[in-house]
Design a protein around this motif. Structure first.
Motif, PDB file in Angstrom:
ATOM      1  N   TYR A 188       0.854  -1.180   0.000  1.00 21.97           N
ATOM      2  CA  TYR A 188       0.000   0.000   0.000  1.00 21.97           C
ATOM      3  C   TYR A 188       0.888   1.226   0.000  1.00 21.97           C
ATOM      4  CZ  TYR A 188      -3.723   3.173   1.544  1.00 21.97           C
ATOM      5  OH  TYR A 188      -4.626   4.218   1.637  1.00 21.97           O
ATOM      6  N   ASP A 189       0.719   2.079  -0.993  1.00 26.32           N
ATOM      7  CA  ASP A 189       1.608   3.233  -1.161  1.00 26.32           C
ATOM      8  C   ASP A 189       1.591   4.174   0.038  1.00 26.32           C
ATOM      9  OD1 ASP A 189       2.398   2.335  -3.600  1.00 26.32           O
ATOM     10  OD2 ASP A 189       1.031   3.604  -4.744  1.00 26.32           O
ATOM     11  N   HIS A 190       0.472   4.222   0.739  1.00 28.49           N
ATOM     12  CA  HIS A 190       0.326   5.179   1.836  1.00 28.49           C
ATOM     13  C   HIS A 190       0.583   4.539   3.200  1.00 28.49           C
ATOM     14  CE1 HIS A 190      -2.368   8.073  -0.700  1.00 28.49           C
ATOM     15  NE2 HIS A 190      -1.343   7.593  -1.379  1.00 28.49           N
ATOM     16  N   LEU A 191       1.288   3.401   3.218  1.00 28.29           N
ATOM     17  CA  LEU A 191       1.647   2.732   4.461  1.00 28.29           C
ATOM     18  C   LEU A 191       2.988   3.247   4.956  1.00 28.29           C
ATOM     19  CD1 LEU A 191       1.350   0.473   6.628  1.00 28.29           C
ATOM     20  CD2 LEU A 191       2.469  -1.067   4.984  1.00 28.29           C
ATOM     21  N   HIS A 192       3.033   3.635   6.234  1.00 27.81           N
ATOM     22  CA  HIS A 192       4.260   4.124   6.860  1.00 27.81           C
ATOM     23  C   HIS A 192       4.587   3.225   8.058  1.00 27.81           C
ATOM     24  CE1 HIS A 192       4.243   8.026   4.646  1.00 27.81           C
ATOM     25  NE2 HIS A 192       2.944   7.741   4.591  1.00 27.81           N
ATOM     26  N   ILE A 193       5.781   2.666   8.057  1.00 26.31           N
ATOM     27  CA  ILE A 193       6.208   1.757   9.113  1.00 26.31           C
ATOM     28  C   ILE A 193       7.081   2.503  10.121  1.00 26.31           C
ATOM     29  CG2 ILE A 193       7.518  -0.325   9.657  1.00 26.31           C
ATOM     30  CD1 ILE A 193       4.919  -0.908   8.255  1.00 26.31           C
ATOM     31  N   LEU A 194       6.689   2.433  11.396  1.00 23.55           N
ATOM     32  CA  LEU A 194       7.452   3.080  12.464  1.00 23.55           C
ATOM     33  C   LEU A 194       8.412   2.091  13.109  1.00 23.55           C
ATOM     34  CD1 LEU A 194       4.663   5.092  14.360  1.00 23.55           C
ATOM     35  CD2 LEU A 194       6.024   5.805  12.380  1.00 23.55           C
ATOM     36  N   GLU A 195       9.498   2.616  13.649  1.00 18.61           N
ATOM     37  CA  GLU A 195      10.389   1.825  14.484  1.00 18.61           C
ATOM     38  C   GLU A 195       9.782   1.723  15.889  1.00 18.61           C
ATOM     39  OE1 GLU A 195      13.118   0.249  13.545  1.00 18.61           O
ATOM     40  OE2 GLU A 195      12.795   0.957  11.475  1.00 18.61           O
ATOM     41  N   PRO A 196      10.121   0.664  16.641  1.00 18.72           N
ATOM     42  CA  PRO A 196       9.594   0.522  18.000  1.00 18.72           C
ATOM     43  C   PRO A 196       9.921   1.732  18.860  1.00 18.72           C
ATOM     44  CG  PRO A 196      10.652  -1.515  17.291  1.00 18.72           C
ATOM     45  CD  PRO A 196      10.982  -0.469  16.250  1.00 18.72           C
ATOM     46  N   ASP A 197       9.012   2.095  19.752  1.00 17.85           N
ATOM     47  CA  ASP A 197       9.257   3.173  20.714  1.00 17.85           C
ATOM     48  C   ASP A 197       8.826   2.696  22.090  1.00 17.85           C
ATOM     49  OD1 ASP A 197       6.469   4.447  21.539  1.00 17.85           O
ATOM     50  OD2 ASP A 197       6.339   4.018  19.390  1.00 17.85           O
ATOM     51  N   SER A 198       9.110   3.480  23.112  1.00 17.35           N
ATOM     52  CA  SER A 198       8.889   3.046  24.489  1.00 17.35           C
ATOM     53  C   SER A 198       7.600   3.577  25.102  1.00 17.35           C
ATOM     54  CB  SER A 198      10.075   3.468  25.364  1.00 17.35           C
ATOM     55  OG  SER A 198      10.227   4.892  25.330  1.00 17.35           O
ATOM     56  N   SER A 199       6.790   4.304  24.348  1.00 18.68           N
ATOM     57  CA  SER A 199       5.563   4.865  24.916  1.00 18.68           C
ATOM     58  C   SER A 199       4.521   3.768  25.121  1.00 18.68           C
ATOM     59  CB  SER A 199       4.989   5.943  23.992  1.00 18.68           C
ATOM     60  OG  SER A 199       4.494   5.367  22.790  1.00 18.68           O
ATOM     61  N   GLU A 200       3.603   4.007  26.046  1.00 15.91           N
ATOM     62  CA  GLU A 200       2.536   3.035  26.281  1.00 15.91           C
ATOM     63  C   GLU A 200       1.502   3.077  25.166  1.00 15.91           C
ATOM     64  OE1 GLU A 200      -0.836   1.754  29.619  1.00 15.91           O
ATOM     65  OE2 GLU A 200       0.296   3.614  29.851  1.00 15.91           O
ATOM     66  N   TRP A 201       1.036   4.311  24.845  1.00 19.89           N
ATOM     67  CA  TRP A 201      -0.005   4.418  23.826  1.00 19.89           C
ATOM     68  C   TRP A 201       0.133   5.642  22.928  1.00 19.89           C
ATOM     69  CZ3 TRP A 201      -3.351   8.586  23.517  1.00 19.89           C
ATOM     70  CH2 TRP A 201      -3.386   9.442  24.637  1.00 19.89           C
ATOM     71  N   THR A 202       0.867   6.661  23.378  1.00 21.78           N
ATOM     72  CA  THR A 202       0.875   7.929  22.640  1.00 21.78           C
ATOM     73  C   THR A 202       1.660   7.863  21.340  1.00 21.78           C
ATOM     74  OG1 THR A 202       2.776   8.672  23.944  1.00 21.78           O
ATOM     75  CG2 THR A 202       0.574   9.316  24.719  1.00 21.78           C
ATOM     76  N   GLY A 203       2.723   7.065  21.293  1.00 23.67           N
ATOM     77  CA  GLY A 203       3.541   6.994  20.095  1.00 23.67           C
ATOM     78  C   GLY A 203       4.712   7.960  20.128  1.00 23.67           C
TER      79      GLY A 203
END
Length: 225
Positions: A188-203
């Motif tokens: 999907y062209d509009h898919l963005h993959i994030l690297e893991p982070d340490s937040s609980e829910w905020t991102g």
């Protein structure tokens, strides 16, 4: 929160609170990228747990407002059938305990207003919807709501995109944010993959800022400016 300006709306479709949180966090950045000031505004799906296939079916059904018979007090949180949408923060008082009968009238009034606001999006020239499953506590939410893993699948994203187009009678931009392990064979062209982070829910605010910069810069066919 979502965001809206005179011509453009940036609206969270869930599947949880992170999408709405990051739109609100980056409202100034979004304004600068689209060349139009947008402001915080609440929308129907900001605080709900919304499986993409349930969202597509809701739109295909014409977006009816829930009835009392459709809200069940089960699976950890009140559930809107037949769409599988969970009310994670609603139908409850200060004690935090869900009581659908007690709070049904209040929530009906609230969501009736938000539904009308969603319908008014048909007047917007440009619509950008944001869908993410990158919230780190989603595995706990999945267990608590008995919904199973919140993975994105190709067919569900395609169905949702088609349902948005049919409902609004025009092309709508759907921005999808996820982690590598939470997508299943998605192209999907509009898919963005994030690297893991340490937040609980905020991102991760930094990564989300880059998502908005990349998406709103690359997809010039949106004609925001």
């Amino acid at each position: 929160m979502s965001a809206a300006g005179q011509n453009t709306a940036v609206v969270s479709l869930g599947i949880s609170c992170q999408s709405a949180r990051q739109i609100r966090t980056h409202v100034e950045l979004i304004s600068s990228l689209i060349g139009e000031p947008v402001q915080h505004v609440s929308h129907f799906f900001d605080g709900l747990i919304t499986p993409p296939e349930g969202l597509a079916k809701l739109l295909d059904d014409g977006f009816p407002l829930f009835t009392r018979e459709q809200i069940e007090e089960g699976a950890g949180h009140p559930t809107w059938h037949p769409y599988g949408i969970r009310f994670f923060h609603h139908f409850r008082g200060e004690d935090g305990i869900a009581d659908v009968n007690r709070y049904f009238e209040n929530e009906t009034s609230r969501f009736s207003y938000l539904k009308n606001r969603f319908l008014e999006l048909r007047n917007a020239q440009h619509l950008l919807f944001v869908l993410s499953n990158s919230q780190n506590n989603l595995d706990e939410v999945a267990e608590e709501t008995e919904l199973g893993p919140f993975h994105f699948e190709q067919r569900h994203l395609e169905e949702l995109k088609a349902s948005l187009r049919a409902f609004f009678a025009k092309d709508c931009d759907l921005l999808v944010v996820s982690h590598e392990e939470k997508v299943v064979d998605v192209e999907y062209d509009h898919l963005h993959i994030l690297e893991p982070d340490s937040s609980e829910w905020t991102g991760d605010k930094r990564q989300w800022a880059e998502v908005f910069r990349k998406h709103l810069t690359i997809h010039e066919t949106l004609n925001f400016v």
